[in-house]
Every structure is written in C-alpha cells, then in structure tokens.
Write a protein that holds these residues in place. Structure first.
Motif, PDB file in Angstrom:
ATOM      1  N   ILE A 193       1.054  -1.154   0.268  1.00 44.17           N
ATOM      2  CA  ILE A 193      -0.185   0.180   0.100  1.00 44.17           C
ATOM      3  C   ILE A 193       0.934   1.146   0.027  1.00 44.17           C
ATOM      4  O   ILE A 193       1.605   1.264   0.985  1.00 44.17           O
ATOM      5  CB  ILE A 193      -0.864  -0.025   1.295  1.00 44.17           C
ATOM      6  CG1 ILE A 193      -1.713  -1.224   1.372  1.00 44.17           C
ATOM      7  CG2 ILE A 193      -2.025   1.374   1.263  1.00 44.17           C
ATOM      8  CD1 ILE A 193      -2.667  -1.330   2.630  1.00 44.17           C
ATOM      9  N   TYR A 194       0.815   2.017  -1.041  1.00 45.58           N
ATOM     10  CA  TYR A 194       1.654   3.080  -1.276  1.00 45.58           C
ATOM     11  C   TYR A 194       0.929   4.290  -1.213  1.00 45.58           C
ATOM     12  O   TYR A 194      -0.088   4.431  -2.054  1.00 45.58           O
ATOM     13  CB  TYR A 194       2.700   3.091  -2.646  1.00 45.58           C
ATOM     14  CG  TYR A 194       3.362   4.444  -2.774  1.00 45.58           C
ATOM     15  CD1 TYR A 194       4.372   4.706  -2.292  1.00 45.58           C
ATOM     16  CD2 TYR A 194       2.832   5.177  -3.854  1.00 45.58           C
ATOM     17  CE1 TYR A 194       5.203   5.901  -2.404  1.00 45.58           C
ATOM     18  CE2 TYR A 194       3.546   6.560  -4.045  1.00 45.58           C
ATOM     19  CZ  TYR A 194       4.607   6.546  -3.419  1.00 45.58           C
ATOM     20  OH  TYR A 194       5.402   7.699  -3.795  1.00 45.58           O
ATOM     21  N   GLU A 225      -1.710   3.553  -4.368  1.00 43.15           N
ATOM     22  CA  GLU A 225      -1.577   2.347  -5.280  1.00 43.15           C
ATOM     23  C   GLU A 225      -1.736   1.552  -4.250  1.00 43.15           C
ATOM     24  O   GLU A 225      -1.034   1.377  -3.176  1.00 43.15           O
ATOM     25  CB  GLU A 225      -0.553   2.646  -5.952  1.00 43.15           C
ATOM     26  CG  GLU A 225      -0.583   3.643  -7.169  1.00 43.15           C
ATOM     27  CD  GLU A 225      -1.531   3.517  -8.143  1.00 43.15           C
ATOM     28  OE1 GLU A 225      -1.981   2.505  -8.322  1.00 43.15           O
ATOM     29  OE2 GLU A 225      -1.934   4.511  -8.780  1.00 43.15           O
ATOM     30  N   ILE A 226      -2.179   0.464  -4.607  1.00 37.55           N
ATOM     31  CA  ILE A 226      -2.106  -0.853  -3.936  1.00 37.55           C
ATOM     32  C   ILE A 226      -1.486  -2.004  -5.203  1.00 37.55           C
ATOM     33  O   ILE A 226      -2.114  -2.039  -6.228  1.00 37.55           O
ATOM     34  CB  ILE A 226      -3.576  -1.637  -3.809  1.00 37.55           C
ATOM     35  CG1 ILE A 226      -4.138  -0.870  -2.422  1.00 37.55           C
ATOM     36  CG2 ILE A 226      -3.265  -3.091  -3.150  1.00 37.55           C
ATOM     37  CD1 ILE A 226      -5.569  -1.210  -2.055  1.00 37.55           C
ATOM     38  N   LEU A 227      -0.281  -2.463  -4.791  1.00 39.90           N
ATOM     39  CA  LEU A 227       0.433  -3.328  -5.507  1.00 39.90           C
ATOM     40  C   LEU A 227       0.554  -4.672  -5.223  1.00 39.90           C
ATOM     41  O   LEU A 227       0.836  -4.724  -4.084  1.00 39.90           O
ATOM     42  CB  LEU A 227       1.693  -2.621  -6.171  1.00 39.90           C
ATOM     43  CG  LEU A 227       1.774  -1.357  -6.714  1.00 39.90           C
ATOM     44  CD1 LEU A 227       3.419  -0.896  -7.264  1.00 39.90           C
ATOM     45  CD2 LEU A 227       1.058  -1.501  -8.329  1.00 39.90           C
ATOM     46  N   ILE A 280     -11.066  -2.530  -2.795  1.00 40.29           N
ATOM     47  CA  ILE A 280     -10.492  -2.144  -1.661  1.00 40.29           C
ATOM     48  C   ILE A 280     -10.091  -0.546  -1.732  1.00 40.29           C
ATOM     49  O   ILE A 280     -10.594   0.212  -0.693  1.00 40.29           O
ATOM     50  CB  ILE A 280      -9.389  -3.009  -1.411  1.00 40.29           C
ATOM     51  CG1 ILE A 280      -9.890  -4.335  -0.890  1.00 40.29           C
ATOM     52  CG2 ILE A 280      -8.637  -2.298  -0.056  1.00 40.29           C
ATOM     53  CD1 ILE A 280      -8.573  -5.537  -1.033  1.00 40.29           C
ATOM     54  N   SER A 281      -9.592  -0.161  -2.872  1.00 39.40           N
ATOM     55  CA  SER A 281      -9.296   1.147  -3.089  1.00 39.40           C
ATOM     56  C   SER A 281     -10.382   2.136  -2.888  1.00 39.40           C
ATOM     57  O   SER A 281     -10.177   3.220  -2.458  1.00 39.40           O
ATOM     58  CB  SER A 281      -8.352   1.247  -4.495  1.00 39.40           C
ATOM     59  OG  SER A 281      -7.305   0.477  -4.595  1.00 39.40           O
ATOM     60  N   GLY A 313      -7.806  -1.318   4.628  1.00 36.51           N
ATOM     61  CA  GLY A 313      -6.969  -1.502   3.479  1.00 36.51           C
ATOM     62  C   GLY A 313      -6.322  -2.917   3.985  1.00 36.51           C
ATOM     63  O   GLY A 313      -6.435  -4.141   3.105  1.00 36.51           O
ATOM     64  N   ILE A 314      -5.491  -2.873   5.080  1.00 35.24           N
ATOM     65  CA  ILE A 314      -4.644  -3.963   5.342  1.00 35.24           C
ATOM     66  C   ILE A 314      -5.665  -5.226   6.007  1.00 35.24           C
ATOM     67  O   ILE A 314      -5.399  -6.349   5.741  1.00 35.24           O
ATOM     68  CB  ILE A 314      -3.955  -3.550   6.846  1.00 35.24           C
ATOM     69  CG1 ILE A 314      -2.714  -2.701   6.407  1.00 35.24           C
ATOM     70  CG2 ILE A 314      -3.387  -4.784   7.471  1.00 35.24           C
ATOM     71  CD1 ILE A 314      -2.085  -1.924   7.465  1.00 35.24           C
TER      72      ILE A 314
END
Length: 168
Positions: free
Chosen positions: A90-91, A100-102, A119-120, A139-140
């Motif tokens: 999670i950035y 961003e979630i990568l 989620i985003s 998010g986590i």
C-alpha cells in the motif's frame, strides 16, 4: 507548462516531509504496524505500507505518476521478493493525494484488478473524510482477508518483510 503541471509542482514543493506526521502521527504508525502484524499472523502473505510526502522536483518534471513511483518502491523494499510471490504494497503519495495497491504476481492472479479496485474505493472514501489511519487499517484488513483465502497458513509462518511502516 500547463496549469495542471504547475499546480502539481507547487503541491510537491509545499507538502514537506513533516506533513506525514500530521496525517500519521507516531500512534497511527504503531497501530498500522500492529494491524500488519495481526493480519500476517493469519496467512502466509506479506503486507507493506509506505507513505511519501512528495516527489523530487525532477520527478515532477519527468511526469512521474504515483503508480510509477509505487512500482519503484515495490522493488526498492523487496515486496516482490517473497517466497510465494504474495507480497502486497500500500503506497500513499500525500502531495498528489493518491495511493496505489500493488501486488506480486502470485496474489494478483487470484485477486485481479477488480479485487484491488473494490478495496481502493473504500480506502479513498475514508481518506476523503480525513480517516487516514482508518483507511490504511481497513485496506490491511481487506488485503489480509484475501491473503488468508488464497495463502492460508500451511507451514511455518515466516515473516519475510518487516511490518514497520516506511516514511520516505
């Protein structure tokens, strides 16, 4: 130079590194670290949280996006380097108010873009309401639920990446 470029440049010049502590004070960072640790105790995946206040002026002139920077951070902090290809980043880039979630290819093949977008959207809504810590912890939790589904604990659960949030 376009107006949009100039606005972005000024945001990055004036969102200083200290801004991170306004959005994520020390207690928030401890709560996020604890949420990552708790999540990772229930699955074989790895989650990292990285927050960056701004980009270097040269990156702005090069037009670097939050997504491009997230890819660099994903590599820099070895999120891609897990044994089962199940790292997730999670950035958050504060100056752009973008995140961003990568996910590594192993996780991504199970979840796909739609899973991350769902989620985003919820995280974005929480961020818009000033719930930065809550948005990240949400998010986590959601990422953890997906990792628990696709990477349940089936052997020794080694913590491959530190749980401590990173401030750049």
């Amino acid at each position: 130079m376009s107006l949009k470029f100039i606005q972005r440049l000024f945001k990055h010049l004036f969102v200083l590194p200290g801004a991170v502590r306004r959005y994520f004070p020390a207690d928030s960072m401890r709560h996020i670290e604890a949420a990552i640790a708790a999540s990772e105790s229930s699955h074989m995946g790895e989650i990292r949280f990285v927050v960056e206040s701004n980009l270097h002026i040269f990156d702005i002139f090069r037009g670097k996006s939050a997504k491009k920077r997230a890819i660099e951070v994903f590599s820099q902090f070895h999120v891609w380097d897990t044994a089962q290809n199940n790292g997730v980043l999670i950035y958050l880039l504060l100056a752009d108010r973008d995140f961003e979630i990568l996910a590594d290819r192993g996780v991504h093949q199970h979840v796909g873009n739609q899973g991350w977008e769902k989620i985003s959207h919820e995280m974005e809504a929480m961020f818009r309401h000033g719930q930065f810590e809550g948005g990240v912890i949400y998010g986590i939790a959601q990422i953890g639920a997906l990792l628990m589904q696709h990477y349940p604990i089936d052997s020794e659960n080694v913590n491959e990446l530190p749980n401590t949030p990173i401030i750049i």
